[in-house]
Design a protein around this motif. Structure first.
Motif, PDB file in Angstrom:
ATOM      1  N   ALA A 276       0.836  -1.207   0.000  1.00  0.00           N
ATOM      2  CA  ALA A 276       0.000   0.000   0.000  1.00  0.00           C
ATOM      3  C   ALA A 276       0.869   1.255   0.000  1.00  0.00           C
ATOM      4  CB  ALA A 276      -0.948  -0.012   1.189  1.00  0.00           C
ATOM      5  N   THR A 277       1.955   1.224   0.745  1.00  0.00           N
ATOM      6  CA  THR A 277       2.880   2.359   0.771  1.00  0.00           C
ATOM      7  C   THR A 277       3.459   2.605  -0.621  1.00  0.00           C
ATOM      8  OG1 THR A 277       3.409   2.009   3.099  1.00  0.00           O
ATOM      9  CG2 THR A 277       5.027   3.233   1.797  1.00  0.00           C
ATOM     10  N   ALA A 278       3.883   1.542  -1.292  1.00  0.00           N
ATOM     11  CA  ALA A 278       4.428   1.675  -2.647  1.00  0.00           C
ATOM     12  C   ALA A 278       3.371   2.226  -3.599  1.00  0.00           C
ATOM     13  CB  ALA A 278       4.948   0.328  -3.145  1.00  0.00           C
ATOM     14  N   MET A 279       2.148   1.741  -3.480  1.00  0.00           N
ATOM     15  CA  MET A 279       1.076   2.196  -4.356  1.00  0.00           C
ATOM     16  C   MET A 279       0.767   3.675  -4.118  1.00  0.00           C
ATOM     17  SD  MET A 279      -2.794   0.737  -4.793  1.00  0.00           S
ATOM     18  CE  MET A 279      -3.339   1.375  -3.207  1.00  0.00           C
ATOM     19  N   ILE A 280       0.658   4.075  -2.863  1.00  0.00           N
ATOM     20  CA  ILE A 280       0.361   5.475  -2.548  1.00  0.00           C
ATOM     21  C   ILE A 280       1.509   6.376  -2.980  1.00  0.00           C
ATOM     22  CG2 ILE A 280      -0.093   7.124  -0.685  1.00  0.00           C
ATOM     23  CD1 ILE A 280      -1.579   4.754   0.751  1.00  0.00           C
ATOM     24  N   ASN A 281       2.750   5.931  -2.764  1.00  0.00           N
ATOM     25  CA  ASN A 281       3.900   6.723  -3.233  1.00  0.00           C
ATOM     26  C   ASN A 281       3.869   6.898  -4.747  1.00  0.00           C
ATOM     27  OD1 ASN A 281       5.307   7.577  -0.911  1.00  0.00           O
ATOM     28  ND2 ASN A 281       6.132   5.526  -0.623  1.00  0.00           N
ATOM     29  N   LYS A 282       3.429   5.867  -5.471  1.00  0.00           N
ATOM     30  CA  LYS A 282       3.305   5.979  -6.928  1.00  0.00           C
ATOM     31  C   LYS A 282       2.236   7.012  -7.288  1.00  0.00           C
ATOM     32  CE  LYS A 282       2.392   3.414 -11.132  1.00  0.00           C
ATOM     33  NZ  LYS A 282       2.104   2.147 -11.756  1.00  0.00           N
ATOM     34  N   LEU A 283       1.109   6.994  -6.576  1.00  0.00           N
ATOM     35  CA  LEU A 283       0.048   7.975  -6.831  1.00  0.00           C
ATOM     36  C   LEU A 283       0.542   9.390  -6.551  1.00  0.00           C
ATOM     37  CD1 LEU A 283      -3.007   6.118  -5.234  1.00  0.00           C
ATOM     38  CD2 LEU A 283      -2.535   6.417  -7.677  1.00  0.00           C
ATOM     39  N   ILE A 284       1.272   9.560  -5.452  1.00  0.00           N
ATOM     40  CA  ILE A 284       1.822  10.876  -5.104  1.00  0.00           C
ATOM     41  C   ILE A 284       2.787  11.335  -6.191  1.00  0.00           C
ATOM     42  CG2 ILE A 284       3.340  12.109  -3.488  1.00  0.00           C
ATOM     43  CD1 ILE A 284       2.056  10.324  -1.248  1.00  0.00           C
ATOM     44  N   ALA A 285       3.678  10.450  -6.627  1.00  0.00           N
ATOM     45  CA  ALA A 285       4.644  10.808  -7.675  1.00  0.00           C
ATOM     46  C   ALA A 285       3.927  11.182  -8.971  1.00  0.00           C
ATOM     47  CB  ALA A 285       5.620   9.652  -7.910  1.00  0.00           C
TER      48      ALA A 285
ATOM     49  N   GLY B 202       0.334  16.499 -12.221  1.00  0.00           N
ATOM     50  CA  GLY B 202      -0.733  17.366 -11.752  1.00  0.00           C
ATOM     51  C   GLY B 202      -2.105  16.712 -11.732  1.00  0.00           C
ATOM     52  N   THR B 203      -2.142  15.394 -11.960  1.00  0.00           N
ATOM     53  CA  THR B 203      -3.404  14.665 -11.945  1.00  0.00           C
ATOM     54  C   THR B 203      -3.171  13.198 -11.615  1.00  0.00           C
ATOM     55  OG1 THR B 203      -5.451  14.222 -13.166  1.00  0.00           O
ATOM     56  CG2 THR B 203      -3.382  14.123 -14.421  1.00  0.00           C
TER      57      THR B 203
ATOM     58  N   GLY C 219     -11.282   8.774  -1.995  1.00  0.00           N
ATOM     59  CA  GLY C 219     -11.540  10.103  -1.449  1.00  0.00           C
ATOM     60  C   GLY C 219     -10.301  10.984  -1.469  1.00  0.00           C
ATOM     61  N   ALA C 220      -9.162  10.410  -1.129  1.00  0.00           N
ATOM     62  CA  ALA C 220      -7.914  11.183  -1.123  1.00  0.00           C
ATOM     63  C   ALA C 220      -7.554  11.650  -2.534  1.00  0.00           C
ATOM     64  CB  ALA C 220      -6.778  10.355  -0.529  1.00  0.00           C
ATOM     65  N   ILE C 221      -7.779  10.791  -3.510  1.00  0.00           N
ATOM     66  CA  ILE C 221      -7.493  11.182  -4.899  1.00  0.00           C
ATOM     67  C   ILE C 221      -8.369  12.373  -5.297  1.00  0.00           C
ATOM     68  CG2 ILE C 221      -7.694  10.445  -7.311  1.00  0.00           C
ATOM     69  CD1 ILE C 221      -6.782   7.625  -6.313  1.00  0.00           C
ATOM     70  N   LEU C 222      -9.640  12.307  -4.954  1.00  0.00           N
ATOM     71  CA  LEU C 222     -10.532  13.436  -5.258  1.00  0.00           C
ATOM     72  C   LEU C 222     -10.082  14.711  -4.550  1.00  0.00           C
ATOM     73  CD1 LEU C 222     -14.076  11.836  -5.262  1.00  0.00           C
ATOM     74  CD2 LEU C 222     -12.859  12.847  -7.178  1.00  0.00           C
ATOM     75  N   LEU C 223      -9.673  14.575  -3.289  1.00  0.00           N
ATOM     76  CA  LEU C 223      -9.182  15.748  -2.568  1.00  0.00           C
ATOM     77  C   LEU C 223      -7.914  16.296  -3.212  1.00  0.00           C
ATOM     78  CD1 LEU C 223      -9.794  14.649   1.123  1.00  0.00           C
ATOM     79  CD2 LEU C 223     -11.036  16.415  -0.162  1.00  0.00           C
ATOM     80  N   CYS C 224      -7.016  15.420  -3.643  1.00  0.00           N
ATOM     81  CA  CYS C 224      -5.798  15.876  -4.331  1.00  0.00           C
ATOM     82  C   CYS C 224      -6.151  16.685  -5.571  1.00  0.00           C
ATOM     83  CB  CYS C 224      -4.927  14.689  -4.736  1.00  0.00           C
ATOM     84  SG  CYS C 224      -4.104  13.842  -3.380  1.00  0.00           S
ATOM     85  N   LEU C 225      -7.095  16.159  -6.343  1.00  0.00           N
ATOM     86  CA  LEU C 225      -7.476  16.830  -7.577  1.00  0.00           C
ATOM     87  C   LEU C 225      -8.153  18.168  -7.322  1.00  0.00           C
ATOM     88  CD1 LEU C 225      -8.773  13.716  -9.554  1.00  0.00           C
ATOM     89  CD2 LEU C 225      -6.597  14.932  -9.893  1.00  0.00           C
TER      90      LEU C 225
ATOM     91  N   SER D 254      -0.876  17.009  -3.169  1.00  0.00           N
ATOM     92  CA  SER D 254      -0.786  15.581  -2.866  1.00  0.00           C
ATOM     93  C   SER D 254      -0.922  15.300  -1.375  1.00  0.00           C
ATOM     94  CB  SER D 254       0.533  15.005  -3.393  1.00  0.00           C
ATOM     95  OG  SER D 254       1.624  15.665  -2.788  1.00  0.00           O
ATOM     96  N   GLU D 255      -1.148  16.335  -0.581  1.00  0.00           N
ATOM     97  CA  GLU D 255      -1.203  16.208   0.880  1.00  0.00           C
ATOM     98  C   GLU D 255      -2.210  15.153   1.367  1.00  0.00           C
ATOM     99  OE1 GLU D 255       0.505  16.757   4.424  1.00  0.00           O
ATOM    100  OE2 GLU D 255       1.181  17.616   2.537  1.00  0.00           O
ATOM    101  N   PRO D 256      -3.428  15.051   0.803  1.00  0.00           N
ATOM    102  CA  PRO D 256      -4.351  14.013   1.293  1.00  0.00           C
ATOM    103  C   PRO D 256      -3.784  12.594   1.180  1.00  0.00           C
ATOM    104  CG  PRO D 256      -5.566  15.649   0.061  1.00  0.00           C
ATOM    105  CD  PRO D 256      -4.101  15.951  -0.141  1.00  0.00           C
ATOM    106  N   LEU D 257      -3.075  12.292   0.098  1.00  0.00           N
ATOM    107  CA  LEU D 257      -2.451  10.968  -0.028  1.00  0.00           C
ATOM    108  C   LEU D 257      -1.312  10.797   0.970  1.00  0.00           C
ATOM    109  CD1 LEU D 257      -2.460  10.464  -3.898  1.00  0.00           C
ATOM    110  CD2 LEU D 257      -3.605   9.010  -2.213  1.00  0.00           C
ATOM    111  N   LYS D 258      -0.588  11.865   1.230  1.00  0.00           N
ATOM    112  CA  LYS D 258       0.504  11.791   2.205  1.00  0.00           C
ATOM    113  C   LYS D 258      -0.039  11.532   3.604  1.00  0.00           C
ATOM    114  CE  LYS D 258       3.712  14.597  -0.473  1.00  0.00           C
ATOM    115  NZ  LYS D 258       4.415  15.881  -0.593  1.00  0.00           N
ATOM    116  N   ILE D 259      -1.190  12.099   3.910  1.00  0.00           N
ATOM    117  CA  ILE D 259      -1.812  11.864   5.224  1.00  0.00           C
ATOM    118  C   ILE D 259      -2.207  10.394   5.351  1.00  0.00           C
ATOM    119  CG2 ILE D 259      -3.869  12.357   6.618  1.00  0.00           C
ATOM    120  CD1 ILE D 259      -3.600  15.295   5.563  1.00  0.00           C
ATOM    121  N   ILE D 260      -2.800   9.830   4.305  1.00  0.00           N
ATOM    122  CA  ILE D 260      -3.156   8.401   4.340  1.00  0.00           C
ATOM    123  C   ILE D 260      -1.891   7.566   4.513  1.00  0.00           C
ATOM    124  CG2 ILE D 260      -4.032   6.462   2.959  1.00  0.00           C
ATOM    125  CD1 ILE D 260      -6.215   8.293   1.985  1.00  0.00           C
TER     126      ILE D 260
END
Length: 189
Positions: free
Chosen positions: A80-89, A95-96, A158-164, A169-175
Protein backbone atom coordinates in the motif's frame (compact mmCIF):
# COMPACT_ATOMS: atom_id res chain seq x y z
CA UNK A 1 -4.14 -0.42 -32.54
CA UNK A 2 -7.56 -1.22 -34.00
CA UNK A 3 -10.35 1.35 -34.39
CA UNK A 4 -12.40 0.06 -31.44
CA UNK A 5 -9.40 0.24 -29.08
CA UNK A 6 -8.56 3.75 -30.31
CA UNK A 7 -12.15 4.86 -29.70
CA UNK A 8 -12.00 3.48 -26.17
CA UNK A 9 -8.66 5.19 -25.43
CA UNK A 10 -9.77 8.56 -26.79
CA UNK A 11 -13.18 8.44 -25.09
CA UNK A 12 -11.61 7.26 -21.81
CA UNK A 13 -9.28 10.26 -21.76
CA UNK A 14 -12.08 12.68 -22.61
CA UNK A 15 -14.47 11.16 -20.02
CA UNK A 16 -11.78 11.39 -17.35
CA UNK A 17 -11.02 15.02 -18.21
CA UNK A 18 -14.56 16.30 -18.72
CA UNK A 19 -16.93 13.70 -17.30
CA UNK A 20 -19.52 11.73 -19.20
CA UNK A 21 -22.01 14.55 -19.59
CA UNK A 22 -19.30 17.04 -20.60
CA UNK A 23 -18.27 15.00 -23.64
CA UNK A 24 -20.45 14.67 -26.71
CA UNK A 25 -20.21 12.00 -29.37
CA UNK A 26 -19.18 14.63 -31.91
CA UNK A 27 -16.15 15.52 -29.78
CA UNK A 28 -15.12 11.85 -29.52
CA UNK A 29 -15.58 11.35 -33.26
CA UNK A 30 -13.61 14.52 -34.08
CA UNK A 31 -10.77 13.69 -31.64
CA UNK A 32 -10.18 10.34 -33.32
CA UNK A 33 -11.28 11.26 -36.83
CA UNK A 34 -13.91 8.51 -36.64
CA UNK A 35 -17.12 8.29 -38.61
CA UNK A 36 -20.46 8.03 -36.84
CA UNK A 37 -21.04 4.72 -38.66
CA UNK A 38 -17.79 3.34 -37.27
CA UNK A 39 -18.78 4.30 -33.73
CA UNK A 40 -22.17 2.61 -34.03
CA UNK A 41 -20.58 -0.42 -35.69
CA UNK A 42 -18.44 -1.00 -32.59
CA UNK A 43 -20.91 0.38 -30.04
CA UNK A 44 -24.45 -0.16 -31.37
CA UNK A 45 -25.99 1.29 -28.20
CA UNK A 46 -23.95 4.48 -28.51
CA UNK A 47 -22.23 6.61 -25.91
CA UNK A 48 -23.28 4.61 -22.84
CA UNK A 49 -21.96 1.36 -24.32
CA UNK A 50 -18.70 3.17 -25.16
CA UNK A 51 -18.53 4.44 -21.56
CA UNK A 52 -18.94 0.89 -20.21
CA UNK A 53 -16.10 -0.27 -22.50
CA UNK A 54 -13.98 2.60 -21.16
CA UNK A 55 -14.76 1.66 -17.56
CA UNK A 56 -13.84 -1.97 -18.27
CA UNK A 57 -10.56 -0.83 -19.84
CA UNK A 58 -9.83 1.39 -16.82
CA UNK A 59 -10.70 -1.47 -14.51
CA UNK A 60 -8.28 -3.80 -16.24
CA UNK A 61 -5.46 -1.26 -16.22
CA UNK A 62 -5.98 -0.24 -12.61
CA UNK A 63 -6.37 -3.74 -11.20
CA UNK A 64 -3.37 -5.03 -13.17
CA UNK A 65 -1.28 -2.18 -11.76
CA UNK A 66 -2.50 -2.74 -8.20
CA UNK A 67 -2.02 -6.52 -8.45
CA UNK A 68 1.51 -6.01 -9.77
CA UNK A 69 2.40 -3.76 -6.86
CA UNK A 70 0.76 -6.01 -4.25
CA UNK A 71 2.54 -9.10 -5.63
CA UNK A 72 5.97 -7.41 -5.43
CA UNK A 73 5.78 -6.59 -1.71
CA UNK A 74 5.55 -9.10 1.15
CA UNK A 75 3.08 -7.17 3.35
CA UNK A 76 0.00 -5.05 2.85
CA UNK A 77 1.70 -2.10 4.50
CA UNK A 78 4.68 -2.22 2.12
CA UNK A 79 2.47 -2.75 -0.94
CA UNK A 80 0.00 0.00 0.00
CA UNK A 81 2.88 2.36 0.77
CA UNK A 82 4.43 1.68 -2.65
CA UNK A 83 1.08 2.20 -4.36
CA UNK A 84 0.36 5.48 -2.55
CA UNK A 85 3.90 6.72 -3.23
CA UNK A 86 3.31 5.98 -6.93
CA UNK A 87 0.05 7.98 -6.83
CA UNK A 88 1.82 10.88 -5.10
CA UNK A 89 4.64 10.81 -7.67
CA UNK A 90 2.12 10.74 -10.54
CA UNK A 91 0.22 13.67 -9.07
CA UNK A 92 3.33 15.72 -8.37
CA UNK A 93 4.80 15.13 -11.85
CA UNK A 94 1.59 15.29 -13.92
CA UNK A 95 -0.73 17.37 -11.75
CA UNK A 96 -3.40 14.66 -11.95
CA UNK A 97 -4.20 11.07 -11.07
CA UNK A 98 -7.01 10.65 -13.56
CA UNK A 99 -5.94 7.14 -14.53
CA UNK A 100 -6.71 5.99 -10.97
CA UNK A 101 -10.13 7.46 -10.40
CA UNK A 102 -13.46 7.49 -12.12
CA UNK A 103 -15.54 9.08 -9.39
CA UNK A 104 -16.75 11.89 -11.63
CA UNK A 105 -18.25 9.34 -14.00
CA UNK A 106 -19.88 7.48 -11.13
CA UNK A 107 -21.38 10.63 -9.65
CA UNK A 108 -22.86 11.55 -13.02
CA UNK A 109 -24.09 8.19 -14.20
CA UNK A 110 -24.45 5.58 -11.45
CA UNK A 111 -27.99 6.59 -10.56
CA UNK A 112 -29.03 6.97 -14.19
CA UNK A 113 -27.66 3.74 -15.61
CA UNK A 114 -27.61 0.32 -13.99
CA UNK A 115 -25.01 -1.07 -16.47
CA UNK A 116 -22.65 1.83 -15.68
CA UNK A 117 -23.22 1.41 -11.94
CA UNK A 118 -22.42 -2.31 -12.27
CA UNK A 119 -19.23 -1.62 -14.24
CA UNK A 120 -18.05 0.81 -11.54
CA UNK A 121 -19.04 -1.52 -8.73
CA UNK A 122 -17.08 -4.36 -10.32
CA UNK A 123 -13.90 -2.27 -10.34
CA UNK A 124 -14.23 -1.40 -6.66
CA UNK A 125 -14.89 -5.06 -5.85
CA UNK A 126 -11.72 -6.10 -7.72
CA UNK A 127 -9.65 -3.49 -5.87
CA UNK A 128 -11.05 -4.55 -2.50
CA UNK A 129 -10.37 -8.22 -3.29
CA UNK A 130 -6.70 -7.45 -3.96
CA UNK A 131 -6.41 -5.64 -0.63
CA UNK A 132 -8.42 -8.32 1.23
CA UNK A 133 -6.26 -11.17 -0.10
CA UNK A 134 -3.05 -9.42 0.96
CA UNK A 135 -4.47 -8.60 4.40
CA UNK A 136 -5.52 -12.23 4.93
CA UNK A 137 -2.02 -13.30 3.87
CA UNK A 138 -0.73 -10.92 6.58
CA UNK A 139 -2.73 -12.93 9.14
CA UNK A 140 -5.77 -10.69 9.54
CA UNK A 141 -9.11 -12.50 9.77
CA UNK A 142 -11.21 -12.41 6.62
CA UNK A 143 -13.96 -10.41 8.36
CA UNK A 144 -11.53 -7.75 9.58
CA UNK A 145 -9.63 -7.81 6.27
CA UNK A 146 -12.86 -7.14 4.41
CA UNK A 147 -13.59 -4.11 6.61
CA UNK A 148 -10.06 -2.76 6.15
CA UNK A 149 -10.22 -3.33 2.37
CA UNK A 150 -13.43 -1.30 2.14
CA UNK A 151 -11.86 1.45 4.24
CA UNK A 152 -8.70 1.45 2.10
CA UNK A 153 -10.69 1.69 -1.13
CA UNK A 154 -12.90 4.50 0.16
CA UNK A 155 -9.98 6.40 1.71
CA UNK A 156 -7.82 6.21 -1.40
CA UNK A 157 -10.64 7.21 -3.74
CA UNK A 158 -11.54 10.10 -1.45
CA UNK A 159 -7.91 11.18 -1.12
CA UNK A 160 -7.49 11.18 -4.90
CA UNK A 161 -10.53 13.44 -5.26
CA UNK A 162 -9.18 15.75 -2.57
CA UNK A 163 -5.80 15.88 -4.33
CA UNK A 164 -7.48 16.83 -7.58
CA UNK A 165 -9.76 19.47 -6.07
CA UNK A 166 -7.18 20.96 -3.69
CA UNK A 167 -4.29 20.66 -6.19
CA UNK A 168 -2.01 19.09 -3.61
CA UNK A 169 -0.79 15.58 -2.87
CA UNK A 170 -1.20 16.21 0.88
CA UNK A 171 -4.35 14.01 1.29
CA UNK A 172 -2.45 10.97 -0.03
CA UNK A 173 0.50 11.79 2.20
CA UNK A 174 -1.81 11.86 5.22
CA UNK A 175 -3.16 8.40 4.34
CA UNK A 176 0.43 7.24 3.97
CA UNK A 177 1.15 8.47 7.51
CA UNK A 178 -1.98 6.87 9.04
CA UNK A 179 -1.82 3.55 7.18
CA UNK A 180 0.80 1.84 9.39
CA UNK A 181 -1.27 2.59 12.51
CA UNK A 182 -4.39 1.16 10.89
CA UNK A 183 -2.64 -1.97 9.65
CA UNK A 184 -0.81 -2.58 12.92
CA UNK A 185 -3.97 -2.20 15.00
CA UNK A 186 -4.78 -5.46 16.78
CA UNK A 187 -7.68 -6.72 14.67
CA UNK A 188 -9.94 -9.50 15.93
CA UNK A 189 -8.62 -12.82 14.68
Amino acid sequence: MDTKSMMIDIAKNLFQQKGYIGVGLTEILKAGNFSKGSLYHHFPNGKEELLIACLQSMSEGMTNDIEDIFERYPTTEEAATAMINKLIANFESEGTISAYTFSSIISEMALLSEPVRNACSNLYIKMQRIYLNKLVADGISEESANSIAVMMTASLEGAILLCLTQKTSEPLKIILDVLPTLLNFKWKQ
